[in-house]
Scaffold this motif. Structure first.
Motif, short mmCIF file in Angstrom:
data_model
loop_
_atom_site.label_atom_id
_atom_site.label_comp_id
_atom_site.label_asym_id
_atom_site.label_seq_id
_atom_site.Cartn_x
_atom_site.Cartn_y
_atom_site.Cartn_z
N CYS A 43 29.28 55.38 -24.59
CA CYS A 43 29.75 55.29 -23.01
C CYS A 43 28.49 55.81 -22.10
N LYS A 44 28.13 54.98 -21.17
CA LYS A 44 27.19 55.23 -20.27
C LYS A 44 27.74 55.71 -18.75
N PRO A 45 27.08 56.70 -18.09
CA PRO A 45 27.71 57.23 -16.96
C PRO A 45 28.19 56.40 -15.82
N THR A 46 27.60 55.08 -16.00
CA THR A 46 28.13 54.04 -14.98
C THR A 46 29.42 53.36 -15.43
N ASP A 47 29.86 53.38 -16.79
CA ASP A 47 30.84 52.66 -17.05
C ASP A 47 32.12 52.90 -16.43
N LEU A 48 32.87 51.71 -16.78
CA LEU A 48 34.19 51.99 -16.40
C LEU A 48 35.14 51.68 -17.89
N ALA A 67 32.27 59.02 -17.95
CA ALA A 67 32.09 57.42 -17.37
C ALA A 67 32.14 57.73 -15.74
N ARG A 68 32.05 56.60 -15.07
CA ARG A 68 32.09 56.72 -13.47
C ARG A 68 33.57 56.58 -13.45
N ASN A 94 38.01 60.92 -10.94
CA ASN A 94 37.58 59.86 -11.33
C ASN A 94 38.49 59.17 -12.55
N ASP A 113 33.59 48.11 -19.00
CA ASP A 113 32.37 48.14 -19.81
C ASP A 113 32.92 48.52 -21.30
#
Length: 249
Positions: A43-48, A67-68, A94, A113
């Protein structure tokens, strides 16, 4: 148990304790991965992120920083109530929990994502629809031979009599048909040791491993014999068999 009985069972569990087994005293040997650690890894920090069959939300809340936005869904109303209560106590801003049928996801296409699903049913076509073009789907499922000695002792159990690998093969096929072209699969068969009979009773009463466990005195007689036959120095022995699929569109 049929689908309605499973839904009623999970509602009962949700009211009792959500899906939190953190107090169980059990050790496992041979576990090859932690599912939600794998989710965090990919997972990326900007992911949903969408979590299907989120239960009481404890696992999703534990990875909220990865995640975001994280959305957990569950069909059981009481599970979602438990998850919402856990969210309020967590101070995480979040994470959201919604009651929803995994077979009909009420989200727009190409929205998430990543989609995760641990020990719950999913609809591969719906997962593919809500995932972005570069999206990732991860699922961990219980294999047919999980808790095999327990199911043999009771003469009944979850997926008993079903050929090993049936669910694994079915989900792989459904994911391919839904448009996933890159599908990786993993599995392990770990040995578990439950410290006390009470730990084992908690497991059986809060999971559908042995359907309707504890409704007759005979179940406790069988359990006493099982404990006697499988008690080792490390605890009461059984097995945990899992498979994991990681699929990309």
């Amino acid at each position: 148990m049929n689908s309605l009985e499973y839904e009623q069972f999970y509602d009962k569990v949700g009211k009792a304790n959500g899906w939190d087994f953190s107090k169980l005293k059990v050790v496992a040997e041979g576990v090859k991965w932690d599912f939600y650690e794998k989710v965090v890894e990919l997972c990326k920090p900007t992911d949903l992120l969408l979590d299907v069959g989120t239960g009481g939300g404890e696992a999703l809340l534990s990875i909220a920083d990865c995640a975001r936005l994280l959305v957990g869904i569950d069909l059981s109303e009481s599970m979602v109530e438990t998850a919402t209560s856990n969210l309020a106590a967590s101070n995480k801003s979040n994470v959201r929990f919604i009651r929803m049928d995994a077979g009909k996801l009420m989200f727009p296409g190409n929205f998430f994502d990543m989609v995760s699903c641990r020990h719950s049913g999913f609809n591969a076509q719906e997962v593919a629809r809500v995932l972005t073009d570069e999206g990732v789907f991860l699922t961990q499922q219980v294999s047919e031979s999980d808790k095999l000695n327990l199911k043999e002792a009771f003469g009944r159990g979850q997926a008993q009599g079903t050929e090993e690998g049936t669910l694994h093969n079915r989900y792989r096929t459904e994911l391919r048909e839904a448009g996933f072209t890159d599908i990786l699969s993993y599995e392990y068969d770990a040995t578990e040791y439950y410290r006390t009979p009470e730990d084992l009773i908690f497991l059986l009463k809060h999971t559908p491993i042995v359907p309707y466990f504890g409704q007759t005195d005979a179940d406790f007689q069988i359990l006493r014999q099982f404990v006697e036959d499988n008690r080792m120095e490390k605890g009461i022995r059984t097995n945990s068999k899992r498979f994991m699929l990681i699929a990309k569109k």
